[in-house]
Design an enzyme around this catalytic site. Structure first.
Site, mmCIF file in Angstrom:
data_model
loop_
_atom_site.group_PDB
_atom_site.id
_atom_site.type_symbol
_atom_site.label_atom_id
_atom_site.label_comp_id
_atom_site.label_asym_id
_atom_site.label_seq_id
_atom_site.Cartn_x
_atom_site.Cartn_y
_atom_site.Cartn_z
ATOM 1 C CG HIS A 1 -1.858 -1.175 1.292
ATOM 2 N ND1 HIS A 1 -1.590 -2.069 2.472
ATOM 3 C CD2 HIS A 1 -2.859 -1.501 0.724
ATOM 4 C CE1 HIS A 1 -2.614 -3.025 2.285
ATOM 5 N NE2 HIS A 1 -3.395 -2.525 1.232
ATOM 6 C CD GLN B 1 0.345 -5.502 -12.985
ATOM 7 O OE1 GLN B 1 0.377 -4.405 -13.604
ATOM 8 N NE2 GLN B 1 -0.654 -6.545 -13.733
#
Ligand code: AMP
Length: 279
Positions: A34, A145
């Site tokens: 994150h 991703q």
């Protein structure tokens, strides 16, 4: 850093943000994956909004909504340390004052792979992403991703429905031993964690064969997974990154090697980009 819990608080904080505004959407239990999204956001924008919301709409009835890790104090400390300007951390009642009648449908791309195991999951994801985009009004939104199918579907929603936002992807952040960082890694026992390494090892074994073609990539990855009896493989697939269709053995160009497996009681996913060359 301004922490907003209501839509009014968010609207007021958003009004004061200047320049190019980026958003990073999360379900909390934050880790360096994150943080990489926040760093990427800072690099390409002037102001960064982060959202923390465990979205009930994207969890199936028998999934881990109730026990999903919630670590708000640590999350806010990480976001503050990474220089986030505004955090939106609403309750479900703030996001869904009424049960939504109108929702975003992910269509057929939402029914395969993750969607096959988790019916309705991507409709729930796209519905909340649409709402959070409207509430935060960013110029650019960052997604990992790591969740390749989610990233593809969000990019398609933005394209297909003309959302005025740019979508940017950030490569998967991994532990030094290869395991892709995930909030759900907290559920893993020591034995699970050892077994879970076979996922990333399988993907990297596939990458090592990319010059030898699609079939060699699939076989190399399967060989690693077959040697690990304590995981329950859901899928291993080498797919076209735009259509998620399995690529033929003679394919050339970019592809995605994706895996999902249950390790103990935890379902893990991972993927790597593959570049299939003309031989
Ligand atoms: P989550 O909190 O798991 O819903 O993830 C929020 C965002 O962080 C999504 O865009 C994820 O794809 C991204 N993300 C999660 N794990 C990673 C990771 N290991 N590397 C990069 N991005 C990640």
């Amino acid at each position: 850093m301004i922490v907003c819990r209501t839509r009014d608080e968010l609207a007021a904080a958003r009004k004061d943000l200047r320049g190019r505004v980026a958003v990073v959407m999360t379900m909390g239990a934050l880790h360096e994956g994150h943080a990489a999204l926040v760093d990427a956001a800072h690099e390409h924008a002037d102001s960064v909004i982060a959202t923390i919301f465990v979205n009930p709409l994207q969890f199936g009835a028998n999934e881990d909504l109730a026990k999903y890790p919630r670590t708000l104090d640590d999350d806010l400390a990480l976001l503050e340390q990474r220089g986030v300007d505004v955090v939106f951390t609403p309750t479900p009642e703030v996001v869904y004052p009424r049960e939504p009648v109108v929702r975003v449908s992910a269509g057929p791309l939402g029914d395969v792979f993750e969607g096959a195991s988790r019916p309705g999951h991507f409709d729930g994801v796209l519905t909340v992403v649409a709402k959070l985009l409207h509430l935060t009004r960013p110029d650019v939104a960052y997604f990992g991703q790591k969740d390749a199918q989610q990233l593809l579907l969000i990019a398609r929603m933005v394209q297909d429905l003309n959302f005025p936002v740019e979508v940017d992807a950030v490569p998967t952040v991994r532990d030094p031993d290869g395991l892709a960082l995930s909030s759900r890694n907290m559920y893993l026992t020591d034995d699970d964690r050892r077994a879970s390494l076979s996922l990333s090892r399988a993907l990297f074994a596939g990458v090592a064969e990319e010059a030898a073609g699609a079939d060699a990539v699939r076989r190399a990855a399967h060989a690693v997974l077959d040697a690990e009896p304590s995981i329950a493989l859901d899928y291993l697939a080498l797919v076209d990154p735009d259509t998620l269709a399995e690529v033929p053995d003679d394919a050339v160009g970019p592809a995605l090697l994706a895996v999902a497996a249950r390790v103990g009681t935890t379902r893990l996913i991972d993927n790597v980009p593959i570049s299939l060359r003309d031989r």
